[in-house]
Design a protein around this motif. Sequence first.
Motif, PDB file in Angstrom:
ATOM      1  N   TYR A 138     -87.454  56.334 -73.589  1.00 28.73           N
ATOM      2  CA  TYR A 138     -88.274  56.790 -72.451  1.00 28.73           C
ATOM      3  C   TYR A 138     -89.301  57.832 -72.892  1.00 28.73           C
ATOM      4  O   TYR A 138     -89.182  59.000 -72.539  1.00 28.73           O
ATOM      5  CB  TYR A 138     -87.381  57.425 -71.367  1.00 28.73           C
ATOM      6  CG  TYR A 138     -86.288  56.529 -70.846  1.00 28.73           C
ATOM      7  CD1 TYR A 138     -86.585  55.381 -70.104  1.00 28.73           C
ATOM      8  CD2 TYR A 138     -84.945  56.841 -71.072  1.00 28.73           C
ATOM      9  CE1 TYR A 138     -85.566  54.566 -69.613  1.00 28.73           C
ATOM     10  CE2 TYR A 138     -83.926  56.031 -70.585  1.00 28.73           C
ATOM     11  CZ  TYR A 138     -84.241  54.895 -69.863  1.00 28.73           C
ATOM     12  OH  TYR A 138     -83.241  54.101 -69.379  1.00 28.73           O
ATOM     13  N   ARG A 141     -91.245  60.808 -70.464  1.00 26.92           N
ATOM     14  CA  ARG A 141     -90.547  60.878 -69.184  1.00 26.92           C
ATOM     15  C   ARG A 141     -90.231  62.344 -68.903  1.00 26.92           C
ATOM     16  O   ARG A 141     -90.006  63.119 -69.830  1.00 26.92           O
ATOM     17  CB  ARG A 141     -89.208  60.115 -69.273  1.00 26.92           C
ATOM     18  CG  ARG A 141     -89.223  58.689 -68.797  1.00 26.92           C
ATOM     19  CD  ARG A 141     -89.311  58.474 -67.307  1.00 26.92           C
ATOM     20  NE  ARG A 141     -88.050  58.619 -66.581  1.00 26.92           N
ATOM     21  CZ  ARG A 141     -87.135  57.656 -66.508  1.00 26.92           C
ATOM     22  NH1 ARG A 141     -87.263  56.510 -67.145  1.00 26.92           N
ATOM     23  NH2 ARG A 141     -86.050  57.856 -65.776  1.00 26.92           N
ATOM     24  N   ASP A 145     -85.557  64.243 -65.780  1.00 30.62           N
ATOM     25  CA  ASP A 145     -84.984  62.882 -65.703  1.00 30.62           C
ATOM     26  C   ASP A 145     -84.053  62.636 -66.891  1.00 30.62           C
ATOM     27  O   ASP A 145     -82.949  62.120 -66.749  1.00 30.62           O
ATOM     28  CB  ASP A 145     -86.087  61.799 -65.750  1.00 30.62           C
ATOM     29  CG  ASP A 145     -86.928  61.797 -64.471  1.00 30.62           C
ATOM     30  OD1 ASP A 145     -86.572  62.540 -63.542  1.00 30.62           O
ATOM     31  OD2 ASP A 145     -87.937  61.057 -64.426  1.00 30.62           O
ATOM     32  N   GLU A 148     -80.898  64.524 -66.680  1.00 32.71           N
ATOM     33  CA  GLU A 148     -80.004  63.912 -65.694  1.00 32.71           C
ATOM     34  C   GLU A 148     -79.249  62.728 -66.287  1.00 32.71           C
ATOM     35  O   GLU A 148     -78.050  62.564 -66.088  1.00 32.71           O
ATOM     36  CB  GLU A 148     -80.829  63.444 -64.493  1.00 32.71           C
ATOM     37  CG  GLU A 148     -80.106  63.603 -63.185  1.00 32.71           C
ATOM     38  CD  GLU A 148     -81.067  63.499 -62.007  1.00 32.71           C
ATOM     39  OE1 GLU A 148     -81.139  62.400 -61.423  1.00 32.71           O
ATOM     40  OE2 GLU A 148     -81.742  64.499 -61.720  1.00 32.71           O
ATOM     41  N   LYS A 154     -80.970  70.991 -67.297  1.00 32.10           N
ATOM     42  CA  LYS A 154     -82.348  70.768 -67.748  1.00 32.10           C
ATOM     43  C   LYS A 154     -82.776  71.797 -68.792  1.00 32.10           C
ATOM     44  O   LYS A 154     -83.423  71.473 -69.783  1.00 32.10           O
ATOM     45  CB  LYS A 154     -83.288  70.815 -66.539  1.00 32.10           C
ATOM     46  CG  LYS A 154     -84.735  70.524 -66.885  1.00 32.10           C
ATOM     47  CD  LYS A 154     -85.587  70.479 -65.620  1.00 32.10           C
ATOM     48  CE  LYS A 154     -87.036  70.744 -65.917  1.00 32.10           C
ATOM     49  NZ  LYS A 154     -87.837  70.862 -64.701  1.00 32.10           N
TER      50      LYS A 154
END
Length: 193
Positions: A138, A141, A145, A148, A154
Amino acid sequence: TMIFKLHQLKGIKSGEISYAFRRWEKPNVKKGGSMKTAIGVVRFIDVEPVKENAITKADAAKAGFESVDLLLKYLNKGTSGTIYKVKVKYESEDPRIELREKTDLTDDEFQKLMTKLERLDKTRGPWVLIVMKLIKRYPERLAGDLAEIMKMDKLDFKVNVRKLKNLGLTISHEVGYSLSPLGDIVLEKLQRR
């Protein structure tokens, strides 16, 4: 550390800006120290306390301000402490940039890198390979996200990625990250093990 706006950093790189003035309780940076910034490494040549009335128009100009008044206005925005005059100089590109473009790792260099990555894994359980695979899958991104997906805080996630960036393995973008050329090679080798 010191925070510079991008236009100030560009001024430091071009040589137009050679001073930074800050109001601190005690100096935040040391003479001879340096910091990595968006434009590369900035070196602190000198750090000295200075009185308001000793700041000249030339000083203000070299700090990127049109007048002493504007500089003082900036310095007196809700901070207390002594004014410090910091002489700054652009030193070099960020060493991590050269590192991350490296694609011909010797066995010895790879081993050294592996030792560092294994040390990172020891602190928080194995995360290096998982994070690198995630960024590969990803790219660009949101960090939130990705955190998660990993069920990780985070902030912790960002701190971890910064450790990989310091080793030249990832590149930060406006949003998210991607693997560097070096990161791609290291990931490939990690997956083969």
